[in-house]
Design an enzyme around this catalytic site. Structure first.
Site, short mmCIF file in Angstrom:
data_model
loop_
_atom_site.label_atom_id
_atom_site.label_comp_id
_atom_site.label_asym_id
_atom_site.label_seq_id
_atom_site.Cartn_x
_atom_site.Cartn_y
_atom_site.Cartn_z
N LYS A 149 0.85 -1.21 0.00
CA LYS A 149 0.00 0.00 0.00
C LYS A 149 0.88 1.25 0.00
O LYS A 149 0.60 2.22 -0.72
CB LYS A 149 -0.95 -0.01 1.21
N GLN B 59 -4.57 -1.85 9.69
CA GLN B 59 -4.45 -3.16 9.06
C GLN B 59 -5.00 -4.25 10.00
O GLN B 59 -4.65 -4.30 11.18
CB GLN B 59 -2.97 -3.44 8.70
N ASP C 54 -11.06 2.37 4.07
CA ASP C 54 -11.32 0.93 3.98
C ASP C 54 -12.82 0.64 3.86
O ASP C 54 -13.22 -0.47 3.54
CB ASP C 54 -10.81 0.22 5.24
N1 GUN Z 1 -6.80 -7.18 6.16
C1 GUN Z 1 -7.15 -7.91 5.08
N2 GUN Z 1 -7.69 -7.11 4.13
C2 GUN Z 1 -7.69 -5.86 4.63
C3 GUN Z 1 -8.12 -4.61 4.12
O1 GUN Z 1 -8.64 -4.47 3.01
N3 GUN Z 1 -7.94 -3.54 4.95
C4 GUN Z 1 -7.39 -3.66 6.18
N4 GUN Z 1 -7.28 -2.56 6.93
N5 GUN Z 1 -6.99 -4.81 6.69
C5 GUN Z 1 -7.14 -5.92 5.91
#
Ligand code: GUN
Length: 290
Positions: A52, A96, A119
């Site tokens: 990211k 995350q 998100d």
């Molecule tokens: N863990 C697995 N997929 C995601 C996501 O799209 N966003 C976040 N913050 N954590 C995750």
């Protein structure tokens, strides 16, 4: 059979975002800024957050990573979130997941300012999504919709079978694919770990979206001729022939399914890069919304 090339599609979208950011900054606008919180040392989470951050650099966003040891208390984490909520330079904030056992994920998600929740996990944004109102769509479902759109795949009136009921993928996707919109307008079935005879459902599907995290679960004999197959799985499987010591495996047994599918996503290079770029789209949207 056509490969749904998420890597190529995501690169194209990243170039578009980079151009928009360049123009915005040249006109005196603020550079979009994504903040990420990473707790603990989970290998996969570190890789995702690293990807990211790299994507942010590619499109010209600022990014800030806040790392904390697994022992951080829920209160401390919420304090940090509130501090970032109040920082006007930050447009988007992600925490995350998964978080350590002692932290209540719902409490953490609730603490994020919905206008920075790129998100799309905050209940306010989930509610808006469910009603079909404009909001941040969760990155993986959003990326899948973009990919279906990119290839002009027909969805209206089709039977979409989703395997997996997570809050991050299966359930939001089921909502989005049932909305009267494109891509969407589907008859949707959600299958999960308690579903009996899953192949009864998958064999009737026009579109199968596998998001259960079980390598090679969907086999050729579970799939109708001509089905569209989207593989969300990215399980790390030990592989000594790889420098990293592992390879990524999807939920779909590509060999046996590809010969029957009309369209199929590869792993890697399918849904994964579309997820990351969708987060970039949401962050740009958050920055524009100010
Ligand atoms: N863990 C697995 N997929 C995601 C996501 O799209 N966003 C976040 N913050 N954590 C995750």
């Amino acid at each position: 059979m056509v490969i749904l090339d998420g890597k190529a599609t995501s690169e194209k979208i990243k170039l578009e975002i980079a151009q928009l950011v360049k123009e915005k900054v040249a006109a005196g606008g603020k550079r979009p800024h994504l903040a990420a919180i990473l707790v603990g040392n989970d290998g996969a989470s570190q890789t995702y957050v690293g990807n990211k951050e790299r994507a942010c650099a590619q499109v010209g966003f600022n990014s800030t990573l806040h790392r904390f040891p697994a022992e951080i208390s829920q209160e401390e984490l919420i304090k940090k979130i509130q501090e970032i909520n109040g920082n006007d330079d930050v447009d988007g904030l992600i925490v995350q997941l998964p978080l350590p056992e002692h932290i209540d994920e719902d409490a953490i998600i609730n603490a994020i300012d919905p206008s920075k929740d790129v998100d799309g996990f905050h209940p306010v944004n989930v509610g808006k999504m469910t009603l079909g109102l404009p909001t941040f769509l969760p990155a993986t479902p959003y990326g899948i919709l973009r990919l279906l759109d990119e290839y002009g795949i027909e969805t209206s009136g089709k039977h979409c079978v989703i395997i997996g009921r997570s809050n991050i993928v299966g359930r939001p996707l089921a909502n989005l694919m049932s909305l009267k919109d494109y891509p969407g307008d589907c008859t949707v079935t959600i299958c999960h770990s308690r579903t009996k005879n899953i192949d009864n459902y998958t064999k009737q599907a026009d579109i199968i979206i596998a998001a259960l995290g079980s390598p090679g679960f969907v086999k050729g004999d579970m799939v109708r001729e001509g089905a569209v197959v989207v593989d969300v799985g990215i399980t790390r499987v030990a592989d000594t022939s790889k420098k990293s010591g592992y390879r990524l495996e999807g939920d779909v047994d590509f060999e046996s399914v590809a010969s029957k599918a009309s369209y199929i996503t590869p792993v890697p290079g399918g849904v994964g890069p579309m997820t990351i770029v969708s987060l970039m789209v949401n962050t740009l949207k958050a920055a524009e919304g100010k």
